[in-house]
Motif scaffolding. Structure first.
Motif, PDB file in Angstrom:
ATOM      1  N   GLN A   1       0.765  -1.074   0.136  1.00  0.00           N
ATOM      2  CA  GLN A   1       0.115   0.056  -0.221  1.00  0.00           C
ATOM      3  C   GLN A   1       0.896   1.210  -0.062  1.00  0.00           C
ATOM      4  O   GLN A   1       2.121   1.117   0.401  1.00  0.00           O
ATOM      5  N   ALA A   2       0.401   2.260  -0.429  1.00  0.00           N
ATOM      6  CA  ALA A   2       0.852   3.545  -0.464  1.00  0.00           C
ATOM      7  C   ALA A   2       1.518   3.967   0.945  1.00  0.00           C
ATOM      8  O   ALA A   2       0.542   3.853   1.973  1.00  0.00           O
ATOM      9  N   GLY A   3       2.632   4.440   1.106  1.00  0.00           N
ATOM     10  CA  GLY A   3       3.356   4.890   2.333  1.00  0.00           C
ATOM     11  C   GLY A   3       3.965   3.464   3.084  1.00  0.00           C
ATOM     12  O   GLY A   3       4.490   3.959   4.078  1.00  0.00           O
ATOM     13  N   GLY A   4       3.789   2.362   2.364  1.00  0.00           N
ATOM     14  CA  GLY A   4       4.588   1.336   2.839  1.00  0.00           C
ATOM     15  C   GLY A   4       5.948   1.124   2.345  1.00  0.00           C
ATOM     16  O   GLY A   4       6.571   1.905   1.720  1.00  0.00           O
ATOM     17  N   SER A   5       6.727  -0.114   2.761  1.00  0.00           N
ATOM     18  CA  SER A   5       7.900  -0.274   2.341  1.00  0.00           C
ATOM     19  C   SER A   5       8.018  -1.573   1.839  1.00  0.00           C
ATOM     20  O   SER A   5       7.480  -2.547   1.933  1.00  0.00           O
TER      21      SER A   5
ATOM     22  N   ARG B   1      13.725   8.728   0.270  1.00  0.00           N
ATOM     23  CA  ARG B   1      12.939   7.556   0.356  1.00  0.00           C
ATOM     24  C   ARG B   1      13.391   6.204   0.329  1.00  0.00           C
ATOM     25  O   ARG B   1      13.099   5.468   0.778  1.00  0.00           O
TER      26      ARG B   1
ATOM     27  N   ASN C   1      11.367   3.132   0.847  1.00  0.00           N
ATOM     28  CA  ASN C   1      10.257   3.429   2.043  1.00  0.00           C
ATOM     29  C   ASN C   1       9.393   4.603   1.391  1.00  0.00           C
ATOM     30  O   ASN C   1       9.633   5.295   0.452  1.00  0.00           O
ATOM     31  N   SER C   2       8.166   4.714   2.106  1.00  0.00           N
ATOM     32  CA  SER C   2       7.242   5.842   1.804  1.00  0.00           C
ATOM     33  C   SER C   2       6.853   5.545   0.228  1.00  0.00           C
ATOM     34  O   SER C   2       6.998   6.609  -0.443  1.00  0.00           O
TER      35      SER C   2
ATOM     36  N   LYS D   1       5.119   5.347  -3.272  1.00  0.00           N
ATOM     37  CA  LYS D   1       4.070   5.930  -3.907  1.00  0.00           C
ATOM     38  C   LYS D   1       3.366   5.155  -4.922  1.00  0.00           C
ATOM     39  O   LYS D   1       4.183   4.285  -5.476  1.00  0.00           O
TER      40      LYS D   1
ATOM     41  N   SER E   1      -2.876   2.492  -4.198  1.00  0.00           N
ATOM     42  CA  SER E   1      -3.488   3.795  -3.421  1.00  0.00           C
ATOM     43  C   SER E   1      -4.436   3.740  -2.667  1.00  0.00           C
ATOM     44  O   SER E   1      -4.958   2.770  -2.389  1.00  0.00           O
TER      45      SER E   1
END
Length: 124
Positions: A12-16, A66, A83-84, A86, A124
């Motif tokens: 998911q967005a924001g994941g790593s 990132r 990371n983070s 998008k 997203s």
């Protein structure tokens, strides 16, 4: 040198995610390693690179802050910690290598060896 990339997946967005590229064959300490990514219908673009001997990293502006590229001498492996994430990071990621100390690291034509791609999908 043979390159084996792994670690892609759905996040998911924001994941790593952490991608790995294992190098085998000749000594790796003389390698310059890079990560590129490609979206269908677009050109392959530079993501990050590292000079194995010194560990000096280089990043595309789009991932700076990132993503982190690193190498493990014992494992002969280069990592790309992402990371983070998008949605626009969604792509097939390729690792590449060349036996050289100094190259135009963002140019894919500089690299002689390529691994198979690993798909990263960021929802997203």
């Amino acid at each position: 040198v043979q390159l084996q990339a792994s670690g892609g997946g759905l996040v998911q967005a924001g994941g790593s995610l952490r991608l790995s590229c294992a190098a085998s064959g000749r000594t790796v300490s003389s390698l310059f390693m890079g990560w590129f990514r490609q979206v269908p219908g677009k050109e392959r673009e530079f993501v990050a690179a590292i000079r194995w001997a010194s560990g000096s990293p280089y990043y595309a502006d789009s991932v700076k802050g990132r993503f982190t590229i690193s190498r493990d001498n014992a494992q002969n492996t280069v990592y790309l910690q992402m990371n983070s994430l998008k949605p626009e990071d969604t792509a097939v990621y390729y690792c590449a290598a060349v036996y050289s100390g100094f190259i135009h690291y963002a140019r894919q034509t500089e690299y002689d060896y390529w691994g198979q791609g690993t798909l990263v999908t960021v929802s997203s």
